[in-house]
Design an enzyme around this catalytic site. Sequence first.
Site, PDB file in Angstrom:
ATOM      1  N   ALA A 292       0.921  -1.120  -0.065  1.00  0.00           N
ATOM      2  CA  ALA A 292      -0.180   0.277  -0.122  1.00  0.00           C
ATOM      3  C   ALA A 292       0.679   1.140   0.082  1.00  0.00           C
ATOM      4  O   ALA A 292       0.751   2.143  -0.806  1.00  0.00           O
ATOM      5  CB  ALA A 292      -0.934  -0.087   1.220  1.00  0.00           C
TER       6      ALA A 292
ATOM      7  N   ARG B  70       4.442  10.464  -9.709  1.00  0.00           N
ATOM      8  CA  ARG B  70       3.872  10.627 -10.997  1.00  0.00           C
ATOM      9  C   ARG B  70       2.915  11.839 -10.963  1.00  0.00           C
ATOM     10  O   ARG B  70       3.001  12.470 -11.976  1.00  0.00           O
ATOM     11  CB  ARG B  70       3.247   9.397 -11.490  1.00  0.00           C
ATOM     12  CG  ARG B  70       3.994   8.163 -11.801  1.00  0.00           C
ATOM     13  CD  ARG B  70       3.402   6.975 -12.071  1.00  0.00           C
ATOM     14  NE  ARG B  70       4.140   5.926 -12.322  1.00  0.00           N
ATOM     15  CZ  ARG B  70       3.951   4.678 -11.759  1.00  0.00           C
ATOM     16  NH1 ARG B  70       3.097   4.171 -10.996  1.00  0.00           N
ATOM     17  NH2 ARG B  70       4.791   3.601 -11.833  1.00  0.00           N
TER      18      ARG B  70
ATOM     19  N   GLU C  47       9.772   2.765   7.104  1.00  0.00           N
ATOM     20  CA  GLU C  47       9.673   1.255   7.158  1.00  0.00           C
ATOM     21  C   GLU C  47      10.321   0.853   8.222  1.00  0.00           C
ATOM     22  O   GLU C  47      11.434   1.170   8.547  1.00  0.00           O
ATOM     23  CB  GLU C  47      10.309   0.767   5.800  1.00  0.00           C
ATOM     24  CG  GLU C  47      10.530  -0.841   6.019  1.00  0.00           C
ATOM     25  CD  GLU C  47       9.080  -1.580   6.318  1.00  0.00           C
ATOM     26  OE1 GLU C  47       9.221  -2.419   7.138  1.00  0.00           O
ATOM     27  OE2 GLU C  47       8.048  -1.125   5.632  1.00  0.00           O
TER      28      GLU C  47
ATOM     29  N   ALA D  25       7.233  -9.508  -1.711  1.00  0.00           N
ATOM     30  CA  ALA D  25       6.153 -10.301  -1.937  1.00  0.00           C
ATOM     31  C   ALA D  25       5.959 -11.218  -0.952  1.00  0.00           C
ATOM     32  O   ALA D  25       6.445 -12.350  -0.569  1.00  0.00           O
ATOM     33  CB  ALA D  25       6.237 -11.382  -3.227  1.00  0.00           C
TER      34      ALA D  25
ATOM     35  N   CYS E 229       3.343 -12.958  -0.004  1.00  0.00           N
ATOM     36  CA  CYS E 229       2.511 -14.145  -0.260  1.00  0.00           C
ATOM     37  C   CYS E 229       3.366 -15.354  -0.896  1.00  0.00           C
ATOM     38  O   CYS E 229       3.025 -16.379  -1.195  1.00  0.00           O
ATOM     39  CB  CYS E 229       1.409 -13.673  -1.427  1.00  0.00           C
ATOM     40  SG  CYS E 229       0.154 -12.659  -0.752  1.00  0.00           S
TER      41      CYS E 229
ATOM     42  N   LYS F 150     -20.080 -31.519 -10.388  1.00  0.00           N
ATOM     43  CA  LYS F 150     -18.672 -31.853 -10.644  1.00  0.00           C
ATOM     44  C   LYS F 150     -18.715 -32.069 -12.083  1.00  0.00           C
ATOM     45  O   LYS F 150     -19.159 -32.950 -12.782  1.00  0.00           O
ATOM     46  CB  LYS F 150     -18.459 -32.969  -9.931  1.00  0.00           C
ATOM     47  CG  LYS F 150     -16.945 -33.714 -10.057  1.00  0.00           C
ATOM     48  CD  LYS F 150     -16.553 -34.708  -9.204  1.00  0.00           C
ATOM     49  CE  LYS F 150     -15.224 -35.108  -9.563  1.00  0.00           C
ATOM     50  NZ  LYS F 150     -14.840 -36.453  -8.357  1.00  0.00           N
TER      51      LYS F 150
ATOM     52  N   TYR G   6     -14.710 -20.436 -26.202  1.00  0.00           N
ATOM     53  CA  TYR G   6     -15.047 -21.921 -26.522  1.00  0.00           C
ATOM     54  C   TYR G   6     -13.953 -22.219 -27.411  1.00  0.00           C
ATOM     55  O   TYR G   6     -13.993 -21.697 -28.570  1.00  0.00           O
ATOM     56  CB  TYR G   6     -16.563 -22.211 -26.887  1.00  0.00           C
ATOM     57  CG  TYR G   6     -16.409 -23.695 -27.590  1.00  0.00           C
ATOM     58  CD1 TYR G   6     -16.161 -24.565 -26.469  1.00  0.00           C
ATOM     59  CD2 TYR G   6     -16.819 -23.819 -28.845  1.00  0.00           C
ATOM     60  CE1 TYR G   6     -16.210 -26.031 -27.244  1.00  0.00           C
ATOM     61  CE2 TYR G   6     -16.946 -25.269 -29.485  1.00  0.00           C
ATOM     62  CZ  TYR G   6     -16.742 -26.220 -28.563  1.00  0.00           C
ATOM     63  OH  TYR G   6     -16.519 -27.250 -28.955  1.00  0.00           O
TER      64      TYR G   6
ATOM     65  N   ARG H  78     -27.220 -23.509 -14.768  1.00  0.00           N
ATOM     66  CA  ARG H  78     -28.528 -23.907 -15.222  1.00  0.00           C
ATOM     67  C   ARG H  78     -29.259 -25.039 -14.256  1.00  0.00           C
ATOM     68  O   ARG H  78     -30.220 -25.401 -14.526  1.00  0.00           O
ATOM     69  CB  ARG H  78     -28.099 -24.423 -16.591  1.00  0.00           C
ATOM     70  CG  ARG H  78     -27.644 -23.542 -17.544  1.00  0.00           C
ATOM     71  CD  ARG H  78     -27.261 -23.969 -19.038  1.00  0.00           C
ATOM     72  NE  ARG H  78     -28.226 -25.016 -19.379  1.00  0.00           N
ATOM     73  CZ  ARG H  78     -28.053 -25.668 -20.653  1.00  0.00           C
ATOM     74  NH1 ARG H  78     -27.033 -25.411 -21.227  1.00  0.00           N
ATOM     75  NH2 ARG H  78     -28.854 -26.197 -21.145  1.00  0.00           N
TER      76      ARG H  78
END
Length: 439
Positions: free
Chosen positions: A11, A21, A32, A40, A42, A355, A420, A436
């Site tokens: 953030a 910018r 910090e 990263a 994650c 499934k 498709y 459906r």
Amino acid sequence: MRYVIIGGDAAGMSAAMQLVRKDNQADITVLEKGEHYSYAQCGLPYWIGGEIDSEEKLVARTADTYRTKYGIDARTNHEVTSVDVSKKIVYGDQFEVPYDKLLVASGARPFIPDWKNPDLKGIYTLKTIPDAKRILSEITGQKRNITIIGGGSIGLEIAENVCKDGHQVRILERSARLAMNFDKEMTDHIHEKAIEKGVQLDLNHDIIGFNGDDNGNVTSIETNLSVCETDLVIVAVGVRPNTQFLEGTGIHFDQNGAVRVNRYMETNIDCIYAAGDCATQYNRMIQKDTYAPLGTHANKQGRIAGLNMSGNPRAFKGIVGTQIYKFFELTLARTGLSSREIEEMGFPYKCVQAKLPHVAAYYPTHEPLVIRLQYHAESGAVLGGQFIGTKGVDKRCDVLATALYHGMTMLELEDLDLGYSPPFNSVWDPLQQTARRRS
């Protein structure tokens, strides 16, 4: 304009780059508390598991890059201890920095409940690069008996990655099942995969505390049901916002300590903004602020904060609760509301589950894909969806997340024009086939 940002990760640095910018006269200072910028988080489990082979690959930009290339005063090892909102000064133990506009992007810290003996050696959390280094030093080159406390997304990712190299792995979870943000009908597949891979599951275990030897090393975990021997523990039971340094400022907090922000990332105090894991996120599904600390939200909120701080108004449009991660060969994804969350909201709802092959059934590479959809029993509006499979999960989850963002109904899902070709899909996408089947 003097901009000060507390926190140098997702953030904070997303905001900083917008300020660079959008404001040619910007004077930007980032404080910090650790040594790493823009890394990263994650990816840490996958570094531990060897999928990522170096620390450097986890760092998008170093502090020195921000200094030399962008002119940002990017400081490391600068932990903020307080903020004086009347004087507009940020304080640390040995520094003070004045601001015209302030962004709190201090993130979150791993949470360890009030358990007995949490300071024994061999008990870890995983949030930072130094955390990962400590765990790696313990498990590299030797077989360990590893216990992971917590069966959510982080716990499962860690479990997969420490299962390698012959470690014995156990997951202790206080609930009756793993991945509690999925419906039970879906988590059965996760349990089956864990057992297949040799992960021991100890469910319904409330942790009491830890026992250790004379040298202060953890040796076992006490729960309400048993004493589990172990020689290494990784706690993954959630995080708490890093906002304690804001006490006494008059800033409004959510119940868990996250900073409350509006759609422009503004707090209730003039010229103070907040974004990321230390702040709230607006949830479009329930139409109120929630706490969902994910990197995607942190980057978006940080960018929005930077735009607004620089005089370029833009609102944060909110989240729908999308999450995806892998557990061995399985991909697990969800978006919107689970059945439990819908029941808490009091909506009349129905579920449909199928499934199906993830591509044309006659194509040789097809794999089974389990889809579960929740929808409003009266209006037909889509309320949520969950997906588990080895292929094609991410595509369907993202399509549904887009449908949720725009408030679509189950009938409207059928009308979507999706790609498709036999190697990629059926003539009716599995998501549409599932929709459906509703009653």
